[in-house]
Design a protein around this motif. Sequence first.
Motif, short mmCIF file in Angstrom:
data_model
loop_
_atom_site.label_atom_id
_atom_site.label_comp_id
_atom_site.label_asym_id
_atom_site.label_seq_id
_atom_site.Cartn_x
_atom_site.Cartn_y
_atom_site.Cartn_z
N LEU A 63 5.86 -39.98 -5.81
CA LEU A 63 6.07 -41.42 -5.70
C LEU A 63 4.91 -42.07 -6.41
N VAL A 64 5.20 -42.87 -7.41
CA VAL A 64 4.15 -43.49 -8.20
C VAL A 64 4.22 -45.00 -8.05
N GLU A 65 3.15 -45.56 -7.51
CA GLU A 65 3.08 -47.00 -7.31
C GLU A 65 2.35 -47.64 -8.49
N SER A 66 2.76 -48.85 -8.83
CA SER A 66 2.12 -49.59 -9.91
C SER A 66 2.27 -51.08 -9.67
N GLY A 67 1.56 -51.86 -10.47
CA GLY A 67 1.70 -53.31 -10.40
C GLY A 67 0.58 -54.03 -9.68
N GLY A 68 -0.33 -53.29 -9.10
CA GLY A 68 -1.45 -53.92 -8.42
C GLY A 68 -2.42 -54.53 -9.41
N GLY A 69 -3.43 -55.19 -8.87
CA GLY A 69 -4.43 -55.80 -9.73
C GLY A 69 -5.28 -56.79 -8.97
N LEU A 70 -6.06 -57.54 -9.73
CA LEU A 70 -6.92 -58.58 -9.17
C LEU A 70 -6.23 -59.92 -9.36
N VAL A 71 -6.09 -60.67 -8.29
CA VAL A 71 -5.42 -61.97 -8.35
C VAL A 71 -6.15 -62.95 -7.45
N GLN A 72 -6.09 -64.21 -7.81
CA GLN A 72 -6.72 -65.24 -6.98
C GLN A 72 -5.83 -65.55 -5.77
N ALA A 73 -6.44 -66.03 -4.74
CA ALA A 73 -5.69 -66.44 -3.56
C ALA A 73 -4.62 -67.45 -3.97
N GLY A 74 -3.43 -67.27 -3.42
CA GLY A 74 -2.31 -68.11 -3.78
C GLY A 74 -1.45 -67.55 -4.88
N GLY A 75 -1.93 -66.50 -5.53
CA GLY A 75 -1.19 -65.89 -6.63
C GLY A 75 -0.12 -64.93 -6.15
N SER A 76 0.53 -64.29 -7.12
CA SER A 76 1.64 -63.39 -6.84
C SER A 76 1.47 -62.07 -7.58
N LEU A 77 2.07 -61.05 -7.01
CA LEU A 77 2.13 -59.74 -7.66
C LEU A 77 3.47 -59.10 -7.33
N ARG A 78 3.95 -58.29 -8.24
CA ARG A 78 5.15 -57.51 -7.99
C ARG A 78 4.78 -56.04 -8.14
N LEU A 79 4.87 -55.32 -7.03
CA LEU A 79 4.58 -53.90 -7.03
C LEU A 79 5.85 -53.10 -7.25
N SER A 80 5.71 -51.97 -7.91
CA SER A 80 6.83 -51.06 -8.14
C SER A 80 6.49 -49.67 -7.63
N CYS A 81 7.49 -48.97 -7.21
CA CYS A 81 7.33 -47.59 -6.75
C CYS A 81 8.49 -46.79 -7.32
N THR A 82 8.18 -45.85 -8.18
CA THR A 82 9.21 -45.04 -8.82
C THR A 82 9.09 -43.60 -8.35
N ALA A 83 10.21 -43.04 -7.99
CA ALA A 83 10.25 -41.67 -7.49
C ALA A 83 10.70 -40.72 -8.59
N SER A 84 10.11 -39.55 -8.60
CA SER A 84 10.54 -38.49 -9.51
C SER A 84 10.61 -37.19 -8.72
N GLY A 85 11.41 -36.29 -9.20
CA GLY A 85 11.53 -35.00 -8.53
C GLY A 85 12.69 -34.93 -7.58
N ARG A 86 13.13 -36.05 -7.07
CA ARG A 86 14.32 -36.10 -6.23
C ARG A 86 14.77 -37.55 -6.13
N SER A 87 16.00 -37.73 -5.69
CA SER A 87 16.51 -39.07 -5.49
C SER A 87 16.21 -39.54 -4.08
N PHE A 88 15.75 -40.78 -3.98
CA PHE A 88 15.51 -41.38 -2.67
C PHE A 88 16.61 -42.37 -2.31
N THR A 89 17.71 -42.28 -3.02
CA THR A 89 18.81 -43.21 -2.81
C THR A 89 19.31 -43.23 -1.37
N TYR A 90 19.25 -42.10 -0.71
CA TYR A 90 19.83 -42.01 0.63
C TYR A 90 18.80 -42.21 1.75
N TYR A 91 17.62 -42.70 1.38
CA TYR A 91 16.57 -42.87 2.37
C TYR A 91 16.18 -44.34 2.51
#
Length: 116
Positions: A4-32
Amino acid sequence: QVHLVESGGGLVQAGGSLRLSCTASGRSFTYYPMGWFRQAAGKEREFVARITRRGDTTRYADSLKGRATISRDNAKNTVYLQMNSLKPEDTAVYFCNTDPPDPGYWGQGTQVTVSS
């Protein structure tokens, strides 16, 4: 091997926004159900948000309710966390995992730092 690989983090000022992503490899997590979790320095890892396998039901920690949206794209084996109106207390390493979490699936996480 499952990753499971997470990405999208970073440094942001208070009040800002971020969109994090998590991509799975090696198996499908569709049923979880999948979740996001976070761990601030010196603290225990805590629950952030959860989404059912079909994406029809979500649940959030009280601290992020109204400021976060979890979603998933099963075709891409990816889960997202949109966070708005970020606060310094949201600073942490964010992880995704199944929910309930499987100890063998923790990844490296993605660092979110919110400056005041």
